[in-house]
Design an enzyme around this catalytic site. Structure first.
Site, mmCIF file in Angstrom:
data_model
loop_
_atom_site.group_PDB
_atom_site.id
_atom_site.type_symbol
_atom_site.label_atom_id
_atom_site.label_comp_id
_atom_site.label_asym_id
_atom_site.label_seq_id
_atom_site.Cartn_x
_atom_site.Cartn_y
_atom_site.Cartn_z
ATOM 1 N N HIS A 1 2.080 10.797 51.481
ATOM 2 C CA HIS A 1 2.070 11.683 52.664
ATOM 3 C C HIS A 1 2.153 10.839 53.940
ATOM 4 O O HIS A 1 2.905 11.152 54.852
ATOM 5 C CB HIS A 1 0.766 12.488 52.743
ATOM 6 C CG HIS A 1 0.520 13.436 51.615
ATOM 7 N ND1 HIS A 1 -0.677 13.490 50.943
ATOM 8 C CD2 HIS A 1 1.299 14.405 51.056
ATOM 9 C CE1 HIS A 1 -0.631 14.433 50.023
ATOM 10 N NE2 HIS A 1 0.554 15.002 50.050
ATOM 11 N N LYS B 1 -6.848 28.900 46.070
ATOM 12 C CA LYS B 1 -6.712 27.588 45.434
ATOM 13 C C LYS B 1 -8.005 26.802 45.625
ATOM 14 O O LYS B 1 -8.436 26.567 46.751
ATOM 15 C CB LYS B 1 -5.539 26.844 46.090
ATOM 16 C CG LYS B 1 -4.870 25.824 45.207
ATOM 17 C CD LYS B 1 -3.525 25.458 45.810
ATOM 18 C CE LYS B 1 -3.157 24.009 45.585
ATOM 19 N NZ LYS B 1 -1.938 23.643 46.296
ATOM 20 N N ARG C 1 10.017 13.713 46.056
ATOM 21 C CA ARG C 1 9.847 12.613 45.116
ATOM 22 C C ARG C 1 10.902 12.637 44.012
ATOM 23 O O ARG C 1 11.428 11.622 43.621
ATOM 24 C CB ARG C 1 8.458 12.691 44.450
ATOM 25 C CG ARG C 1 7.340 12.276 45.350
ATOM 26 C CD ARG C 1 6.015 12.707 44.818
ATOM 27 N NE ARG C 1 5.919 14.158 44.813
ATOM 28 C CZ ARG C 1 4.789 14.847 44.828
ATOM 29 N NH1 ARG C 1 3.649 14.204 44.791
ATOM 30 N NH2 ARG C 1 4.790 16.156 44.839
ATOM 31 N N SER D 1 -1.082 14.037 44.391
ATOM 32 C CA SER D 1 -2.496 14.369 44.630
ATOM 33 C C SER D 1 -3.183 14.810 43.345
ATOM 34 O O SER D 1 -4.349 14.489 43.110
ATOM 35 C CB SER D 1 -2.620 15.481 45.674
ATOM 36 O OG SER D 1 -2.224 15.006 46.928
HETATM 37 P P1 ADP Z 1 1.399 21.131 48.451
HETATM 38 O O1 ADP Z 1 0.051 21.594 47.992
HETATM 39 O O2 ADP Z 1 2.127 22.061 49.366
HETATM 40 O O3 ADP Z 1 2.273 20.524 47.363
HETATM 41 P P2 ADP Z 1 0.754 18.452 49.140
HETATM 42 O O4 ADP Z 1 -0.416 18.117 49.998
HETATM 43 O O5 ADP Z 1 0.640 18.087 47.702
HETATM 44 O O6 ADP Z 1 1.031 19.952 49.399
HETATM 45 O O7 ADP Z 1 2.079 17.809 49.713
HETATM 46 C C1 ADP Z 1 2.593 18.082 50.984
HETATM 47 C C2 ADP Z 1 4.009 17.519 51.113
HETATM 48 O O8 ADP Z 1 4.009 16.132 50.857
HETATM 49 C C3 ADP Z 1 5.020 18.105 50.132
HETATM 50 O O9 ADP Z 1 6.271 18.204 50.781
HETATM 51 C C4 ADP Z 1 5.111 17.080 49.049
HETATM 52 O O10 ADP Z 1 6.356 17.120 48.382
HETATM 53 C C5 ADP Z 1 4.973 15.812 49.869
HETATM 54 N N1 ADP Z 1 4.501 14.691 49.085
HETATM 55 C C6 ADP Z 1 3.419 14.644 48.281
HETATM 56 N N2 ADP Z 1 3.300 13.422 47.705
HETATM 57 C C7 ADP Z 1 4.346 12.680 48.174
HETATM 58 C C8 ADP Z 1 4.799 11.347 47.933
HETATM 59 N N3 ADP Z 1 4.174 10.548 47.104
HETATM 60 N N4 ADP Z 1 5.908 10.933 48.604
HETATM 61 C C9 ADP Z 1 6.551 11.767 49.430
HETATM 62 N N5 ADP Z 1 6.194 13.036 49.670
HETATM 63 C C10 ADP Z 1 5.109 13.489 49.053
#
Ligand code: ADP
Length: 153
Positions: free
Chosen positions: A19, A43, A92, A130
């Site tokens: 992120h 959630k 990703r 995550s």
């Molecule tokens: P959500 O619950 O909407 O998936 P996240 O907090 O998991 O939210 O992720 C928010 C954004 O960050 C999403 O666009 C996700 O694809 C992106 N993201 C998560 N992990 C990575 C990563 N390792 N590299 C690039 N983008 C990421």
């Protein structure tokens, strides 16, 4: 010229280096980035909202064009409210792509002026999810390699 404002929405449970990398690279493209933590009542999150917000804020403390907020309801409504015409997301793999395409098309239908901007993850963070990080934490593993230094528990 109108300010180019982007919203980067997510649950950030917790924020990861993936992120962080997306936001830092996008900082060159926008006047302002709002890292928006969605408050999802259905959630169940691992970390409290205030805790997640604190970690995100601390991670970007050095970037003056980045601010951290919590929002409720539809992401498009939040973007409208903030005058943000760009929705930032990270990609990703092809799984992310299919998901993001669906959401982007739905958001476009809800608010045609909103542009979704996708940034490919840096290869170093392609496997950082995550969900996996939470699993490691639950089992007392060390996640310091995958999360910003601000994330301490
Ligand atoms: P959500 O619950 O909407 O998936 P996240 O907090 O998991 O939210 O992720 C928010 C954004 O960050 C999403 O666009 C996700 O694809 C992106 N993201 C998560 N992990 C990575 C990563 N390792 N590299 C690039 N983008 C990421």
């Amino acid at each position: 010229m109108t300010k180019r404002i982007a919203v980067f929405p997510g649950s950030f449970d917790p924020i990861t280096k993936g992120h962080e990398n997306v936001v830092r690279r996008a900082a060159a493209m926008f006047d302002e980035i709002i890292v928006a933590i969605g408050h999802n009542t259905t959630k169940q999150s691992m970390f409290e909202l205030e805790q997640r917000k604190h970690w995100v804020k601390e991670t970007f403390a050095d970037l003056e064009q980045v601010r951290t907020e919590v929002y409720h309801g539809l992401t498009v409504d939040y973007c409208k409210q903030e005058g943000a015409r760009f929705l930032l997301r990270g990609l990703r793999n092809s799984g992310d792509f299919e998901y993001e395409r669906t959401i982007a098309h739905m958001n476009k239908a809800l608010w045609p002026d909103l542009e979704t901007i996708l940034i490919f993850t840096d290869t170093a963070y392609v496997s950082v999810h995550s969900t996996v990080i939470r699993e490691i934490i639950k089992n007392n593993g060390d996640v310091s390699e995958f999360v910003p230094a601000a994330v301490r528990f």
